[in-house]
Design a protein around this motif. Sequence first.
Motif, PDB file in Angstrom:
ATOM      1  N   LEU A 190       0.833  -1.188   0.000  1.00 54.13           N
ATOM      2  CA  LEU A 190       0.000   0.000   0.000  1.00 54.13           C
ATOM      3  C   LEU A 190       0.874   1.248   0.000  1.00 54.13           C
ATOM      4  CD1 LEU A 190      -2.590  -1.081   2.732  1.00 54.13           C
ATOM      5  CD2 LEU A 190      -2.961  -1.047   0.268  1.00 54.13           C
ATOM      6  N   THR A 191       0.348   2.320  -0.585  1.00 54.32           N
ATOM      7  CA  THR A 191       1.021   3.610  -0.564  1.00 54.32           C
ATOM      8  C   THR A 191       0.514   4.410   0.631  1.00 54.32           C
ATOM      9  OG1 THR A 191       1.250   3.636  -2.971  1.00 54.32           O
ATOM     10  CG2 THR A 191       1.453   5.739  -1.821  1.00 54.32           C
ATOM     11  N   VAL A 192       1.431   5.003   1.387  1.00 53.00           N
ATOM     12  CA  VAL A 192       1.051   5.798   2.549  1.00 53.00           C
ATOM     13  C   VAL A 192       1.823   7.112   2.535  1.00 53.00           C
ATOM     14  CG1 VAL A 192       0.636   3.697   3.906  1.00 53.00           C
ATOM     15  CG2 VAL A 192       2.832   4.898   4.126  1.00 53.00           C
ATOM     16  N   THR A 193       1.306   8.070   3.261  1.00 49.42           N
ATOM     17  CA  THR A 193       2.030   9.303   3.577  1.00 49.42           C
ATOM     18  C   THR A 193       2.200   9.353   5.083  1.00 49.42           C
ATOM     19  OG1 THR A 193       1.302  10.625   1.673  1.00 49.42           O
ATOM     20  CG2 THR A 193       1.879  11.818   3.667  1.00 49.42           C
ATOM     21  N   MET A 194       3.432   9.551   5.517  1.00 50.66           N
ATOM     22  CA  MET A 194       3.712   9.687   6.942  1.00 50.66           C
ATOM     23  C   MET A 194       4.047  11.145   7.222  1.00 50.66           C
ATOM     24  SD  MET A 194       5.886   6.193   7.724  1.00 50.66           S
ATOM     25  CE  MET A 194       6.567   5.874   6.087  1.00 50.66           C
ATOM     26  N   VAL A 195       3.266  11.768   8.113  1.00 47.87           N
ATOM     27  CA  VAL A 195       3.417  13.190   8.365  1.00 47.87           C
ATOM     28  C   VAL A 195       3.391  13.444   9.866  1.00 47.87           C
ATOM     29  CG1 VAL A 195       0.939  13.604   8.152  1.00 47.87           C
ATOM     30  CG2 VAL A 195       2.522  15.489   7.770  1.00 47.87           C
ATOM     31  N   ASP A 196       4.163  14.426  10.297  1.00 48.58           N
ATOM     32  CA  ASP A 196       4.213  14.800  11.710  1.00 48.58           C
ATOM     33  C   ASP A 196       3.882  16.276  11.836  1.00 48.58           C
ATOM     34  OD1 ASP A 196       4.748  15.313  14.365  1.00 48.58           O
ATOM     35  OD2 ASP A 196       6.929  15.196  14.157  1.00 48.58           O
ATOM     36  N   ALA A 197       2.649  16.560  12.274  1.00 45.07           N
ATOM     37  CA  ALA A 197       2.217  17.934  12.522  1.00 45.07           C
ATOM     38  C   ALA A 197       1.007  17.855  13.441  1.00 45.07           C
ATOM     39  CB  ALA A 197       1.851  18.654  11.224  1.00 45.07           C
ATOM     40  N   GLY A 198       1.130  18.395  14.652  1.00 39.79           N
ATOM     41  CA  GLY A 198       0.069  18.201  15.628  1.00 39.79           C
ATOM     42  C   GLY A 198       0.242  16.861  16.297  1.00 39.79           C
ATOM     43  N   ALA A 199       0.354  15.821  15.491  1.00 37.45           N
ATOM     44  CA  ALA A 199       0.657  14.458  15.944  1.00 37.45           C
ATOM     45  C   ALA A 199       1.180  13.682  14.744  1.00 37.45           C
ATOM     46  CB  ALA A 199      -0.595  13.778  16.510  1.00 37.45           C
TER      47      ALA A 199
END
Length: 378
Positions: A190-199
Amino acid sequence: MQIEAEWMRGGTSKCWVFETSRLEETRTSPDILLPRLFGSPDHRQIDGVGGASSTTSKAMILNRPDDGDVDVEFTFAQVGIEEAVVDWGSNCGNCSAVVGLYAIGKGWVVPHGDITRIVTRNTNTGQIIIQRVATPAGALPILPQAVMPGVPFPGYQVGLGFQDPAGKTTGTLLPSGSATDLVEAGGTRLTVTMVDAGAPVVILRAEDLGLVPDRYDNWSTDVQPFLPTLEEIRRGAAVRMGLATSPGEAARAVPKVAIVGQPSPGSSLDDPAMASDVNAMMLSMGKPHPALAITGSIALTLAARTDGTILNAITGPATQPTLRLRTPAGVIETWSEERNGSLLVGVDRTARTIATTTIHLPEVIDSMVEPSFAGATQ
Protein backbone atom coordinates in the motif's frame (compact mmCIF):
# COMPACT_ATOMS: atom_id res chain seq x y z
CA MET A 1 -6.58 8.96 49.11
CA GLN A 2 -8.56 11.90 47.72
CA ILE A 3 -7.76 13.97 44.66
CA GLU A 4 -9.56 17.09 43.46
CA ALA A 5 -10.32 17.20 39.75
CA GLU A 6 -12.68 18.61 37.14
CA TRP A 7 -14.48 16.62 34.50
CA MET A 8 -14.60 18.54 31.25
CA ARG A 9 -15.62 18.07 27.64
CA GLY A 10 -13.28 19.39 25.02
CA GLY A 11 -14.48 19.03 21.43
CA THR A 12 -15.65 15.44 20.95
CA SER A 13 -13.64 14.06 23.89
CA LYS A 14 -14.04 14.04 27.66
CA CYS A 15 -11.14 14.25 30.08
CA TRP A 16 -10.35 14.55 33.75
CA VAL A 17 -8.39 17.70 34.49
CA PHE A 18 -5.84 17.71 37.32
CA GLU A 19 -3.48 20.38 38.53
CA THR A 20 0.13 19.24 38.71
CA SER A 21 0.45 20.20 42.37
CA ARG A 22 -2.55 18.04 43.32
CA LEU A 23 -1.08 14.94 41.72
CA GLU A 24 2.38 15.61 43.11
CA GLU A 25 0.89 15.58 46.63
CA THR A 26 0.18 11.87 46.17
CA ARG A 27 3.90 11.15 45.65
CA THR A 28 2.80 8.39 43.28
CA SER A 29 3.98 7.77 39.74
CA PRO A 30 1.28 8.92 37.28
CA ASP A 31 1.86 5.71 35.31
CA ILE A 32 0.46 3.83 38.30
CA LEU A 33 -1.93 6.43 39.73
CA LEU A 34 -3.91 7.31 36.61
CA PRO A 35 -4.86 3.75 35.55
CA ARG A 36 -6.09 3.08 39.11
CA LEU A 37 -8.10 6.30 39.17
CA PHE A 38 -9.65 5.41 35.83
CA GLY A 39 -10.38 1.79 36.79
CA SER A 40 -7.95 0.08 34.40
CA PRO A 41 -7.34 -2.67 33.43
CA ASP A 42 -11.02 -3.38 32.87
CA HIS A 43 -12.89 -2.90 29.61
CA ARG A 44 -15.75 -1.34 31.64
CA GLN A 45 -13.50 0.74 33.93
CA ILE A 46 -16.25 0.00 36.42
CA ASP A 47 -14.23 0.84 39.54
CA GLY A 48 -12.90 4.17 38.32
CA VAL A 49 -13.74 7.39 36.53
CA GLY A 50 -12.82 6.28 33.00
CA GLY A 51 -15.49 6.26 30.32
CA ALA A 52 -14.51 2.88 28.80
CA SER A 53 -13.72 4.35 25.35
CA SER A 54 -10.63 5.92 23.84
CA THR A 55 -12.34 9.33 23.64
CA THR A 56 -13.31 9.31 27.33
CA SER A 57 -10.29 7.67 28.99
CA LYS A 58 -8.15 10.80 28.97
CA ALA A 59 -6.48 13.13 31.46
CA MET A 60 -5.07 16.64 31.23
CA ILE A 61 -2.51 17.79 33.80
CA LEU A 62 -2.20 21.57 34.05
CA ASN A 63 0.48 23.82 35.48
CA ARG A 64 1.16 27.58 35.68
CA PRO A 65 4.76 28.02 34.48
CA ASP A 66 7.22 30.66 35.60
CA ASP A 67 7.87 31.36 31.92
CA GLY A 68 6.25 34.73 31.27
CA ASP A 69 5.73 33.86 27.59
CA VAL A 70 3.34 30.99 28.38
CA ASP A 71 0.13 31.21 30.42
CA VAL A 72 -0.48 27.48 30.96
CA GLU A 73 1.51 24.29 30.44
CA PHE A 74 -0.35 21.04 30.06
CA THR A 75 0.41 17.36 29.69
CA PHE A 76 -1.96 14.94 28.00
CA ALA A 77 -2.35 11.34 29.18
CA GLN A 78 -4.16 8.66 27.14
CA VAL A 79 -5.08 6.13 29.80
CA GLY A 80 -5.33 2.51 28.71
CA ILE A 81 -8.60 0.69 29.24
CA GLU A 82 -7.89 -3.03 29.04
CA GLU A 83 -4.25 -2.36 29.96
CA ALA A 84 -2.97 -0.49 33.02
CA VAL A 85 -0.73 1.75 30.93
CA VAL A 86 -0.53 5.45 30.12
CA ASP A 87 0.50 6.69 26.68
CA TRP A 88 2.34 10.02 26.85
CA GLY A 89 3.42 9.98 23.21
CA SER A 90 1.15 12.66 21.78
CA ASN A 91 -1.27 15.46 22.54
CA CYS A 92 -5.07 15.44 22.26
CA GLY A 93 -6.35 18.40 20.28
CA ASN A 94 -9.94 18.00 21.42
CA CYS A 95 -9.02 17.94 25.10
CA SER A 96 -6.65 20.86 24.53
CA ALA A 97 -9.77 23.01 24.21
CA VAL A 98 -10.41 22.74 27.97
CA VAL A 99 -7.11 24.37 28.95
CA GLY A 100 -7.96 28.00 28.24
CA LEU A 101 -11.45 27.62 29.67
CA TYR A 102 -10.04 26.09 32.86
CA ALA A 103 -7.46 28.88 33.18
CA ILE A 104 -10.15 31.56 32.94
CA GLY A 105 -12.40 29.72 35.40
CA LYS A 106 -9.59 29.44 37.96
CA GLY A 107 -8.49 33.06 37.57
CA TRP A 108 -5.12 32.11 36.05
CA VAL A 109 -5.95 34.30 33.06
CA VAL A 110 -8.12 37.42 33.27
CA PRO A 111 -10.45 37.72 30.25
CA HIS A 112 -10.34 40.93 28.27
CA GLY A 113 -12.12 42.03 25.13
CA ASP A 114 -14.46 39.90 23.07
CA ILE A 115 -11.72 37.32 22.46
CA THR A 116 -9.24 36.32 25.16
CA ARG A 117 -5.97 34.89 23.85
CA ILE A 118 -4.26 32.31 26.06
CA VAL A 119 -0.79 31.04 25.21
CA THR A 120 -0.47 27.36 26.12
CA ARG A 121 2.31 24.83 25.75
CA ASN A 122 1.81 21.09 25.44
CA THR A 123 4.67 19.31 27.21
CA ASN A 124 4.20 16.02 25.32
CA THR A 125 5.28 17.66 22.09
CA GLY A 126 6.57 21.13 23.00
CA GLN A 127 3.80 22.54 20.81
CA ILE A 128 2.65 26.12 21.43
CA ILE A 129 -1.13 26.43 20.99
CA ILE A 130 -2.71 29.87 20.94
CA GLN A 131 -6.20 29.48 22.37
CA ARG A 132 -8.88 32.03 21.51
CA VAL A 133 -11.77 31.88 23.98
CA ALA A 134 -14.91 33.87 23.21
CA THR A 135 -15.43 36.37 26.05
CA PRO A 136 -17.97 38.93 24.82
CA ALA A 137 -17.76 42.15 26.86
CA GLY A 138 -14.75 40.70 28.67
CA ALA A 139 -16.43 37.71 30.32
CA LEU A 140 -17.50 34.17 29.59
CA PRO A 141 -21.15 34.06 28.53
CA ILE A 142 -23.53 33.10 31.34
CA LEU A 143 -24.80 30.29 29.16
CA PRO A 144 -22.60 28.62 26.53
CA GLN A 145 -24.16 28.80 23.08
CA ALA A 146 -21.49 27.69 20.59
CA VAL A 147 -22.14 24.46 18.70
CA MET A 148 -19.95 22.07 16.72
CA PRO A 149 -20.34 18.82 14.76
CA GLY A 150 -20.39 15.66 16.85
CA VAL A 151 -21.72 17.24 20.05
CA PRO A 152 -25.49 17.58 20.61
CA PHE A 153 -25.28 20.39 23.18
CA PRO A 154 -23.56 23.80 23.15
CA GLY A 155 -20.35 24.81 24.90
CA TYR A 156 -17.97 27.75 25.10
CA GLN A 157 -16.23 28.58 21.83
CA VAL A 158 -12.49 27.92 21.79
CA GLY A 159 -10.21 28.35 18.78
CA LEU A 160 -6.97 26.35 18.79
CA GLY A 161 -4.09 27.72 16.74
CA PHE A 162 -1.10 25.36 16.53
CA GLN A 163 2.03 27.48 16.05
CA ASP A 164 4.47 26.10 13.45
CA PRO A 165 3.22 22.55 14.11
CA ALA A 166 5.43 20.63 11.68
CA GLY A 167 7.84 18.10 13.19
CA LYS A 168 7.11 18.67 16.87
CA THR A 169 7.44 14.95 17.66
CA THR A 170 9.97 13.67 15.12
CA GLY A 171 11.74 16.87 14.11
CA THR A 172 10.42 17.04 10.55
CA LEU A 173 7.12 17.24 8.69
CA LEU A 174 7.89 14.16 6.58
CA PRO A 175 9.75 11.80 8.95
CA SER A 176 10.55 9.23 6.25
CA GLY A 177 11.99 11.93 4.00
CA SER A 178 9.41 11.27 1.31
CA ALA A 179 5.88 12.47 0.55
CA THR A 180 4.79 8.86 -0.04
CA ASP A 181 6.14 5.44 0.88
CA LEU A 182 5.30 1.87 -0.04
CA VAL A 183 4.54 -0.44 2.87
CA GLU A 184 3.68 -4.12 2.92
CA ALA A 185 1.22 -5.68 5.35
CA GLY A 186 -1.22 -8.56 5.21
CA GLY A 187 0.30 -9.65 1.93
CA THR A 188 -0.59 -6.32 0.30
CA ARG A 189 1.57 -3.37 -0.74
CA LEU A 190 0.00 0.00 0.00
CA THR A 191 1.02 3.61 -0.56
CA VAL A 192 1.05 5.80 2.55
CA THR A 193 2.03 9.30 3.58
CA MET A 194 3.71 9.69 6.94
CA VAL A 195 3.42 13.19 8.36
CA ASP A 196 4.21 14.80 11.71
CA ALA A 197 2.22 17.93 12.52
CA GLY A 198 0.07 18.20 15.63
CA ALA A 199 0.66 14.46 15.94
CA PRO A 200 2.39 11.78 13.86
CA VAL A 201 -0.11 10.35 11.38
CA VAL A 202 -0.03 7.63 8.72
CA ILE A 203 -2.37 8.48 5.83
CA LEU A 204 -3.83 5.84 3.49
CA ARG A 205 -6.05 6.05 0.42
CA ALA A 206 -9.61 4.87 0.99
CA GLU A 207 -9.75 3.31 -2.47
CA ASP A 208 -6.85 0.98 -1.58
CA LEU A 209 -9.07 -0.50 1.15
CA GLY A 210 -12.14 -0.76 -1.05
CA LEU A 211 -13.83 2.22 0.63
CA VAL A 212 -15.78 4.32 -1.87
CA PRO A 213 -16.96 7.95 -1.51
CA ASP A 214 -20.68 7.33 -1.99
CA ARG A 215 -20.64 4.79 0.87
CA TYR A 216 -18.88 7.06 3.36
CA ASP A 217 -21.50 6.40 6.05
CA ASN A 218 -20.48 2.73 5.91
CA TRP A 219 -16.74 3.26 6.18
CA SER A 220 -16.65 2.50 9.91
CA THR A 221 -18.20 -0.90 9.20
CA ASP A 222 -16.45 -1.64 5.92
CA VAL A 223 -12.99 -0.99 7.42
CA GLN A 224 -13.39 -3.62 10.14
CA PRO A 225 -11.78 -6.50 8.17
CA PHE A 226 -8.72 -4.32 7.56
CA LEU A 227 -8.09 -3.33 11.19
CA PRO A 228 -5.39 -5.98 11.84
CA THR A 229 -3.59 -4.94 8.64
CA LEU A 230 -3.87 -1.26 9.52
CA GLU A 231 -2.43 -1.95 12.96
CA GLU A 232 0.49 -3.75 11.34
CA ILE A 233 1.02 -0.76 9.04
CA ARG A 234 0.78 1.65 11.97
CA ARG A 235 3.39 -0.22 14.00
CA GLY A 236 5.72 -0.48 11.04
CA ALA A 237 5.31 3.24 10.39
CA ALA A 238 6.24 3.95 14.02
CA VAL A 239 9.65 2.44 13.27
CA ARG A 240 10.07 4.34 9.99
CA MET A 241 9.11 7.58 11.73
CA GLY A 242 11.63 7.02 14.50
CA LEU A 243 8.95 6.61 17.18
CA ALA A 244 9.94 3.05 18.10
CA THR A 245 12.88 0.72 17.52
CA SER A 246 10.62 -2.22 16.64
CA PRO A 247 6.93 -2.70 15.75
CA GLY A 248 6.30 -4.38 19.07
CA GLU A 249 7.49 -1.29 20.94
CA ALA A 250 5.12 1.09 19.12
CA ALA A 251 2.85 3.08 21.42
CA ARG A 252 -0.89 2.46 21.24
CA ALA A 253 -1.85 6.07 20.51
CA VAL A 254 0.84 7.16 18.03
CA PRO A 255 1.25 7.27 15.19
CA LYS A 256 -2.41 7.73 14.39
CA VAL A 257 -3.98 6.33 11.21
CA ALA A 258 -6.09 8.38 8.80
CA ILE A 259 -7.98 7.10 5.77
CA VAL A 260 -8.81 9.73 3.15
CA GLY A 261 -10.73 9.80 -0.10
CA GLN A 262 -12.51 11.99 -2.61
CA PRO A 263 -15.52 13.91 -1.22
CA SER A 264 -18.82 12.11 -1.55
CA PRO A 265 -20.51 12.98 -4.88
CA GLY A 266 -23.68 14.95 -4.43
CA SER A 267 -23.33 15.33 -0.65
CA SER A 268 -23.23 19.15 -0.87
CA LEU A 269 -26.34 19.16 -3.04
CA ASP A 270 -28.28 16.99 -0.60
CA ASP A 271 -27.04 18.98 2.41
CA PRO A 272 -24.90 22.12 1.93
CA ALA A 273 -23.56 21.70 5.47
CA MET A 274 -21.88 18.48 4.30
CA ALA A 275 -19.85 20.17 1.55
CA SER A 276 -16.24 19.09 2.00
CA ASP A 277 -12.85 18.92 0.32
CA VAL A 278 -12.07 15.38 1.43
CA ASN A 279 -13.61 12.40 3.20
CA ALA A 280 -11.58 11.42 6.25
CA MET A 281 -11.78 8.78 8.94
CA MET A 282 -9.24 8.27 11.70
CA LEU A 283 -8.55 5.31 13.93
CA SER A 284 -8.13 5.77 17.66
CA MET A 285 -6.57 2.98 19.72
CA GLY A 286 -7.24 0.56 16.86
CA LYS A 287 -10.89 1.48 16.29
CA PRO A 288 -12.69 3.97 14.01
CA HIS A 289 -12.83 7.39 15.68
CA PRO A 290 -16.41 8.68 16.12
CA ALA A 291 -15.32 12.15 14.95
CA LEU A 292 -11.74 13.26 14.31
CA ALA A 293 -8.64 13.68 16.44
CA ILE A 294 -7.91 17.40 16.28
CA THR A 295 -4.15 16.89 16.31
CA GLY A 296 -4.79 14.58 13.38
CA SER A 297 -6.73 17.31 11.57
CA ILE A 298 -3.69 19.58 11.90
CA ALA A 299 -1.54 16.85 10.32
CA LEU A 300 -4.05 16.41 7.50
CA THR A 301 -4.10 20.16 6.89
CA LEU A 302 -0.32 20.35 6.46
CA ALA A 303 -0.36 17.19 4.36
CA ALA A 304 -2.87 18.87 2.04
CA ARG A 305 -0.48 21.83 1.74
CA THR A 306 2.50 19.58 0.86
CA ASP A 307 3.13 18.59 -2.76
CA GLY A 308 3.18 14.89 -3.52
CA THR A 309 1.28 13.61 -0.50
CA ILE A 310 -1.78 11.38 -0.77
CA LEU A 311 -3.98 14.17 0.55
CA ASN A 312 -2.53 16.83 -1.74
CA ALA A 313 -3.43 14.61 -4.70
CA ILE A 314 -7.07 14.85 -3.58
CA THR A 315 -7.28 18.51 -2.58
CA GLY A 316 -4.90 19.96 -5.16
CA PRO A 317 -2.68 23.02 -4.63
CA ALA A 318 -3.22 24.81 -1.31
CA THR A 319 -4.88 28.00 -2.51
CA GLN A 320 -7.59 28.30 0.17
CA PRO A 321 -7.04 29.28 3.82
CA THR A 322 -9.47 26.57 4.97
CA LEU A 323 -9.77 22.81 4.59
CA ARG A 324 -13.12 21.07 5.01
CA LEU A 325 -12.81 17.52 6.34
CA ARG A 326 -15.85 15.28 6.35
CA THR A 327 -15.86 13.08 9.47
CA PRO A 328 -18.36 10.59 10.91
CA ALA A 329 -19.62 13.42 13.15
CA GLY A 330 -19.93 16.03 10.41
CA VAL A 331 -17.68 18.48 8.56
CA ILE A 332 -14.76 20.02 10.44
CA GLU A 333 -13.10 23.09 8.96
CA THR A 334 -9.47 23.88 9.70
CA TRP A 335 -7.78 27.20 9.00
CA SER A 336 -4.28 28.46 8.34
CA GLU A 337 -2.85 31.93 8.81
CA GLU A 338 0.49 33.70 9.06
CA ARG A 339 0.95 35.58 12.34
CA ASN A 340 4.10 37.39 13.47
CA GLY A 341 6.24 35.32 11.14
CA SER A 342 4.76 32.01 12.29
CA LEU A 343 2.28 29.67 10.67
CA LEU A 344 -0.84 29.03 12.75
CA VAL A 345 -2.91 26.01 11.78
CA GLY A 346 -6.10 25.74 13.73
CA VAL A 347 -9.64 24.62 14.25
CA ASP A 348 -12.55 25.86 16.33
CA ARG A 349 -13.93 23.66 19.12
CA THR A 350 -16.32 24.00 22.03
CA ALA A 351 -15.72 23.05 25.65
CA ARG A 352 -17.44 23.11 29.00
CA THR A 353 -17.05 21.92 32.57
CA ILE A 354 -19.25 18.95 33.46
CA ALA A 355 -18.36 18.49 37.14
CA THR A 356 -16.01 19.65 39.88
CA THR A 357 -15.37 16.81 42.27
CA THR A 358 -13.15 14.86 44.63
CA ILE A 359 -12.07 11.43 43.40
CA HIS A 360 -11.72 8.81 46.12
CA LEU A 361 -9.42 5.80 46.09
CA PRO A 362 -10.19 3.05 48.62
CA GLU A 363 -6.51 2.18 49.10
CA VAL A 364 -3.16 3.90 49.25
CA ILE A 365 -1.15 2.92 46.19
CA ASP A 366 2.20 1.49 47.12
CA SER A 367 4.37 3.50 44.74
CA MET A 368 6.18 6.29 46.51
CA VAL A 369 7.86 7.60 43.38
CA GLU A 370 8.48 11.24 42.59
CA PRO A 371 6.06 12.00 39.74
CA SER A 372 7.10 14.07 36.77
CA PHE A 373 4.70 15.90 34.48
CA ALA A 374 7.00 18.25 32.56
CA GLY A 375 7.30 16.44 29.26
CA ALA A 376 5.55 13.55 31.00
CA THR A 377 7.26 10.21 31.43
CA GLN A 378 8.20 9.82 27.78
